[in-house]
Design a protein around this motif. Structure first.
Motif, short mmCIF file in Angstrom:
data_model
loop_
_atom_site.label_atom_id
_atom_site.label_comp_id
_atom_site.label_asym_id
_atom_site.label_seq_id
_atom_site.Cartn_x
_atom_site.Cartn_y
_atom_site.Cartn_z
N ALA A 130 0.85 -1.20 0.00
CA ALA A 130 0.00 0.00 0.00
C ALA A 130 0.88 1.24 0.00
O ALA A 130 0.86 2.04 0.94
N PRO A 131 1.68 1.46 -1.04
CA PRO A 131 2.67 2.55 -1.04
C PRO A 131 2.06 3.94 -0.99
O PRO A 131 2.60 4.82 -0.32
N VAL A 132 0.95 4.17 -1.68
CA VAL A 132 0.34 5.50 -1.67
C VAL A 132 -0.16 5.86 -0.28
O VAL A 132 0.09 6.95 0.24
N THR A 133 -0.86 4.91 0.34
CA THR A 133 -1.46 5.16 1.65
C THR A 133 -0.40 5.32 2.74
O THR A 133 -0.48 6.23 3.58
N VAL A 134 0.61 4.46 2.73
CA VAL A 134 1.66 4.54 3.75
C VAL A 134 2.48 5.83 3.58
O VAL A 134 2.79 6.51 4.57
N THR A 135 2.81 6.17 2.35
CA THR A 135 3.57 7.41 2.12
C THR A 135 2.81 8.61 2.65
O THR A 135 3.37 9.50 3.30
N ASN A 136 1.50 8.66 2.40
CA ASN A 136 0.68 9.75 2.91
C ASN A 136 0.70 9.79 4.43
O ASN A 136 0.90 10.85 5.05
N PHE A 137 0.52 8.63 5.07
CA PHE A 137 0.48 8.58 6.53
C PHE A 137 1.81 9.03 7.13
O PHE A 137 1.85 9.79 8.12
N ILE A 138 2.90 8.62 6.52
CA ILE A 138 4.23 9.00 7.03
C ILE A 138 4.49 10.49 6.86
O ILE A 138 5.19 11.11 7.66
N ARG A 139 3.92 11.10 5.84
CA ARG A 139 4.03 12.56 5.71
C ARG A 139 3.43 13.24 6.95
O ARG A 139 4.02 14.18 7.50
N TYR A 140 2.26 12.78 7.37
CA TYR A 140 1.64 13.34 8.58
C TYR A 140 2.50 13.05 9.81
O TYR A 140 2.67 13.91 10.68
N VAL A 141 3.05 11.83 9.89
CA VAL A 141 3.88 11.44 11.03
C VAL A 141 5.13 12.30 11.11
O VAL A 141 5.45 12.88 12.16
N ASP A 142 5.87 12.39 10.00
CA ASP A 142 7.14 13.11 10.01
C ASP A 142 6.96 14.60 10.30
O ASP A 142 7.86 15.24 10.84
N ASP A 143 5.82 15.15 9.93
CA ASP A 143 5.56 16.57 10.16
C ASP A 143 4.82 16.81 11.47
O ASP A 143 4.41 17.95 11.75
#
Length: 233
Positions: A70-83
């Motif tokens: 699920a690369p699109v979904t995980v990448t989006n979630f990690i953007r929120y996490v990292d910020d």
């Protein structure tokens, strides 16, 4: 800095698994929105499994996010996490199955806060990823397909009704499962058991708003000490 089109901003709703909590009496003109901070960079070179730690006021939850499937979904979630966009948000919904109070899902996240939201992402349905909604599955909340942003659910017990069902009429694409809890399901179950307000909410959200929401202190990338991961078909 990103600006949402006015019409889009007027119709934003609180995404809920199985339905919307639609904002009422939204202004159609002269809408004044708070300043939005700059969007974080898109994470690159993520591993197949990205462990994160959700620290809440009731304890910690470790989740293995499946970037491989699920690369699109995980990448989006990690953007929120990292910020740090999840810091100080809440678990606000406890959806318990009628007649089975220990089964259902909890929902948390940014509640469509304009200050915290990033652009919506493409839905990765379970028919594409093979990641089904089982006990401990983390999944993105949405209203219509391709509208998920920063609200998510965690299942308690299997929830096949959240999977995609192409043979069914209507909105049959389900919700984007993207990882699995590896530690802290006791905390998730405690959130599910929180008292809710019977008089609040409409449609699928009716009676599911947690009376005393559970604060999310932070969500950070972490080391998954148990080495677990999402389960597939």
């Amino acid at each position: 800095m990103r600006a949402l089109p006015m019409v889009t901003a007027c119709v934003l709703a609180l995404a809920g698994c199985g339905g919307d909590e639609v904002a009422r009496n939204a202004p159609a003109v002269n809408l004044v929105l708070p300043t939005h901070r700059a969007d974080p960079p898109v994470p690159t070179n993520l591993p197949d499994i990205v462990p994160v730690r959700i620290e809440t006021e009731l304890g910690g939850i470790t989740v293995a996010l499946d970037h491989k499937h699920a690369p699109v979904t995980v990448t989006n979630f990690i953007r929120y996490v990292d910020d740090h966009r999840f810091d100080g948000t809440i678990f606000y919904r406890a959806s318990r199955t009628p007649g089975a109070p220990n089964h259902g899902f909890v929902q948390g996240g940014i509640q469509h806060s304009y200050r915290l939201m990033l652009p919506p992402i493409r839905l990765e349905p379970t028919t594409e990823t093979g990641l089904l909604h089982r006990d401990g599955t983390i999944s993105m909340a949405r209203s219509t397909p391709d509208t998920a942003m920063g609200d998510f659910t965690i299942s308690v017990g299997p929830n096949p009704g959240l999977d995609a069902h192409p043979d069914r009429p209507g909105d049959n694409r389900g919700y984007a499962s993207f990882g699995q809890v590896t530690e802290g399901m006791d905390v998730v179950r405690r959130i599910l058991a929180r008292p809710t307000v019977a008089q609040e909410g409409r449609g699928p959200m009716a009676g599911q708003r947690i009376e005393a929401p559970v604060r999310i202190i932070s969500i950070r990338r972490a080391v998954d000490r148990r080495g677990g991961g999402p389960r597939h078909r």
